[in-house]
Design a protein around this motif. Structure first.
Motif, PDB file in Angstrom:
ATOM      1  N   LEU A 130      20.753 -28.496  -0.937  1.00 14.19           N
ATOM      2  CA  LEU A 130      20.854 -29.804  -1.607  1.00 14.19           C
ATOM      3  C   LEU A 130      20.367 -29.715  -3.050  1.00 14.19           C
ATOM      4  N   LEU A 131      19.252 -28.993  -3.232  1.00 11.89           N
ATOM      5  CA  LEU A 131      18.754 -28.830  -4.606  1.00 11.89           C
ATOM      6  C   LEU A 131      19.767 -28.080  -5.465  1.00 11.89           C
ATOM      7  N   ARG A 134      22.591 -30.437  -6.325  1.00 14.34           N
ATOM      8  CA  ARG A 134      22.200 -31.386  -7.375  1.00 14.34           C
ATOM      9  C   ARG A 134      22.140 -30.703  -8.737  1.00 14.34           C
ATOM     10  N   SER A 135      21.600 -29.512  -8.742  1.00 12.96           N
ATOM     11  CA  SER A 135      21.523 -28.774 -10.003  1.00 12.96           C
ATOM     12  C   SER A 135      22.910 -28.497 -10.562  1.00 12.96           C
ATOM     13  N   LYS A 137      25.613 -30.270  -9.954  1.00 12.63           N
ATOM     14  CA  LYS A 137      26.204 -31.535 -10.424  1.00 12.63           C
ATOM     15  C   LYS A 137      25.659 -31.910 -11.796  1.00 12.63           C
ATOM     16  N   LYS A 138      24.330 -31.735 -11.956  1.00 10.98           N
ATOM     17  CA  LYS A 138      23.723 -32.043 -13.245  1.00 10.98           C
ATOM     18  C   LYS A 138      24.299 -31.154 -14.335  1.00 10.98           C
ATOM     19  N   ARG A 141      27.712 -32.379 -15.191  1.00 11.52           N
ATOM     20  CA  ARG A 141      27.689 -33.601 -16.015  1.00 11.52           C
ATOM     21  C   ARG A 141      27.353 -33.266 -17.466  1.00 11.52           C
TER      22      ARG A 141
END
Length: 713
Positions: A130-131, A134-135, A137-138, A141
């Motif tokens: 999950l981390l 998220r990393s 995805k960031k 972005r």
């Protein structure tokens, strides 16, 4: 005794059991190794079977490994299309390195024995995954934002470059095509006519002599008056109107002055000492316009012949003081009749100008010669008004009334002079101690020895202490801030500034004591150059046209003439050069000239009555001069059928006789004894006659004037 299927490896090839079963059994044992034949000894059929088993084993092991990771039990195997799709989705969404490692272990025969270990680690793996997600995805972005920023920057840069290319490649007349207006026969770009009536005092509008100007006020916008700049003389103020700069800023600080850096003298009536570009600082209207591709015509405006900033001007008319007013009308109309850039016959050599600046010296000239209250000046004022009427009529005939802006201004007012209001320079300072004398009627003094400046200042202050009609200033110490007259080395270090209506003269110009004894009339009869805020120095500003979309007769607050430059620039879409003005279009009305609360028209006293004379002898001389002139005026006026009517402007009228002639006649009579007996009678009857005389002079007989000293402006 029965044997387990894997006890005899050779049975694999001949067994009825399927290759799938063999593979499953072969790799679910954690206790025994594999002792099959070397790959080189396998038959082709064995190769095919092994490859098929390897593929199926890989799929089954992958599924089992994923089940173990999720903690699910059961040995059922489902291999099919939907499972493969789910697996591909998991890979795309980040089935990460942990899954790959697990599958690798299972293919090596380790996965089955570590199912429980993987279950224990599943929660940690999920959190790490999950981390990681998220990393990722960031990071995506941030990468997207960077790309968007780059794209936007590229678009903005492209638009700027496109606009610059358009600006540099498109002729101004094409870019302004949308602003052009047709009068029915031609297209006109924004156009302004600027007319300066030199010496036209603001209260001249209240003498019932200017029907055109008064109607023009009712059609446009104007203040009660416009303030000139100090000193209120012609050349500094006309160049201030043209540049929007105080005289101390543009450098033309007087009609005459000395430049210590150039070691040269500026003298306004001498082209050899006034028409060099180095005298003229700032950027005048005609230069601003031509630099921005707006063609300009300048008709005799002071300074226009100096070729300032090496800028070529479409039309420059040299000064001609004897030109008749109808010729000026013809010149302005002829310029407007030239073909425009969109017309057939348009020529780059004879373009139609968008800015026409015309100078009219007549009122100033006759104001100096005859005085601002003379009969002669009345006719001159009326003629100037008629000239403006002819221009406005010409615009109407060409259907240009609502297309062309018209701005009418003046540079200063005028005050009446008299022998009784003269100050002898030699009584204040020895001219031999001076290297240069600047200005007039105020005097700027340059001592030969700079160290003597404090002494000379103290001396002049002491010698004028009893006379309230003169002020003394040092440029660098106590010059009034409101004058804006100190920040230029062309301004003399010591100044004697007379009050309005007074003048300083040298003996070679006029001997004051001798003049009083002889009854001489001082020339010029009218002067300016005084405190620019005095009512007698007030000028005019009236504007009408599409750049001034106000209700007719709009009134605005008075302003100083440094504002004119910006107003004219805005009226034809020019970008002004740096200047001291702040007023911009649209102008802001504060009311209407016809409002009941509007202050009444103000006519200041002239001659000025607020300054006392320094001696009773001067007062007596004033009375003598007034009544001597009045005696001949009354003789002429006694023949009028209706004394209460306004004097006619017929050139043959006896009222047109210059005051100098009447003064000479009175002086001749005085020599025969008549003058003394008249004064005796007037001295006894003064109390009763004074009120009648004042009323008669004010209502019917303007003060006469005479001659010209040769110093106009």
């Amino acid at each position: 005794m029965s044997m387990r299927p894997h006890d005899n490896p050779e049975r694999v090839a001949n067994s009825e059991a399927s290759a799938d079963e063999h593979t499953l059994y072969e790799h679910t044992s954690d206790d025994e190794g594999y002792d099959g034949r070397p790959s080189g000894e396998l038959s082709e059929g064995d190769h095919d079977i092994l490859e098929s088993e390897d593929e199926r084993e890989r799929l089954l092991t992958q599924d089992e490994g994923l089940r173990g990771m999720l903690g699910r039990k059961g040995s059922g195997v489902k291999v099919g299309k939907w499972d493969r799709k789910k697996e591909m989705k998991k890979r795309r969404k980040g089935g990460d390195a942990e899954s790959s490692t697990l599958m690798y272990e299972m293919e090596e025969g380790i996965g089955a024995s570590r199912t429980s270990l993987r279950s224990r680690r599943s929660s940690e793996s999920d959190e790490q995954r999950l981390l990681a997600i998220r990393s990722q995805k960031k990071a995506r972005r941030q990468s997207l934002l960077r790309r968007i920023g780059i794209y936007v920057s590229i678009i903005i840069l492209f638009v700027v470059l496109l606009a610059a290319a358009y600006q540099n490649s498109t002729p101004k007349d094409i870019k302004d095509a949308a602003a052009m207006v047709s009068n029915g026969t031609s297209l006109f770009a924004p156009t302004t006519i600027l007319i300066s009536l030199d010496g036209f005092r603001a209260d001249f509008l209240y003498r019932n002599l200017t029907p055109t100007l008064n109607q023009f006020i009712q059609e446009g916008i104007s203040p009660k008056y416009m303030l000139p700049s100090f000193p209120s003389v012609t050349f500094p103020n006309h160049y201030t109107m043209a540049t929007g700069m105080y005289p101390e800023a543009h450098g033309v600080v007087g009609n005459t002055f000395w430049d210590p850096s150039l070691e040269k003298e500026f003298f306004y009536t001498d082209p050899e000492r006034s028409l060099q570009p180095h005298w003229w600082g700032g950027e005048p209207l005609w230069v601003t316009a031509e630099k921005q591709k707006v063609r300009t015509a300048v008709h005799m405006w002071p300074g226009s012949e100096a070729h300032i900033l090496d800028q070529e001007i479409a039309y420059i008319d040299k000064y001609n003081g004897s030109e008749m007013l109808p010729r000026k009308v013809d010149r302005v109309m002829g310029l407007l009749d030239l073909p425009g850039p969109k017309d057939i016959g348009a020529s780059a050599n004879t373009p139609r100008p968008q800015l026409i600046a015309a100078y009219v010296p007549n009122v100033d000239g006759d104001g100096h010669k005859y005085g601002p209250n003379s009969t002669e000046i009345r006719k001159t004022i009326a003629n100037a008004d008629a000239m403006l009427g002819a221009i406005l009529k010409g615009l109407h005939e060409r259907n240009l009334t609502n297309i062309v802006n018209v701005i009418v201004v003046s540079d200063h007012g005028m005050a009446t002079t008299d022998v009784s209001r003269l100050i002898q320079l030699e009584d204040l300072i020895d001219p031999q101690e001076l290297s240069h004398i600047d200005g007039w009627p105020l005097y700027g003094l340059r001592p030969k020895n700079a160290s003597s400046l404090p002494r000379l200042y103290k001396q002049v202050k002491e010698r004028t202490a009893s006379n309230p009609n003169v002020e003394v200033y040092l440029r660098d110490e106590n010059m009034p801030t409101r004058y804006h007259f100190s920040k230029n080395q062309r301004i003399a270090p010591l100044w004697i500034v007379p009050k309005t209506g007074w003048a300083i003269v040298t003996k070679d110009e006029f001997d004051v004591e001798e003049g009083k004894k002889k009854g001489d009339v001082y020339h010029p009869r009218g002067l300016h150059g005084y405190d620019h805020e005095h009512p007698l120095m007030r000028a005019i500003f009236v504007a009408r046209g599409p750049a001034f979309p106000h209700v007719g007769g709009s009134k605005m607050d008075p302003f100083q003439n440094i504002e004119l430059y910006n107003i004219v620039c805005d009226s034809i879409g020019l970008k002004p050069a740096p200047n001291n003005g702040t007023l911009r279009l649209p102008l802001q009305p504060t009311g209407h000239h016809n409002d009941t609360q509007t202050s009444p028209d103000e006519t200041p006293d002239d001659p000025v009555s607020t300054y006392p004379s320094p001696s009773s002898s001067s007062s007596l001389a004033t009375m003598s001069s007034t009544f001597d002139s009045l005696s001949s005026i009354l003789a002429s006026a006694s023949g009028l059928e209706n004394p209460s009517s306004e004097p006619a402007l017929d050139e043959t009228s006896t009222l047109d006789m210059p005051a100098s002639e009447t003064a000479v006649e009175s002086e001749d009579k005085g020599e025969s004894g008549h003058k003394e007996s008249l004064w005796e009678w007037l001295a006894h009857e003064a109390e009763g006659v004074k009120e009648w005389v004042d009323g008669f002079i004010h209502d019917h007989v303007p003060e006469q004037g005479d001659g010209n000293k040769g110093k106009g402006g």
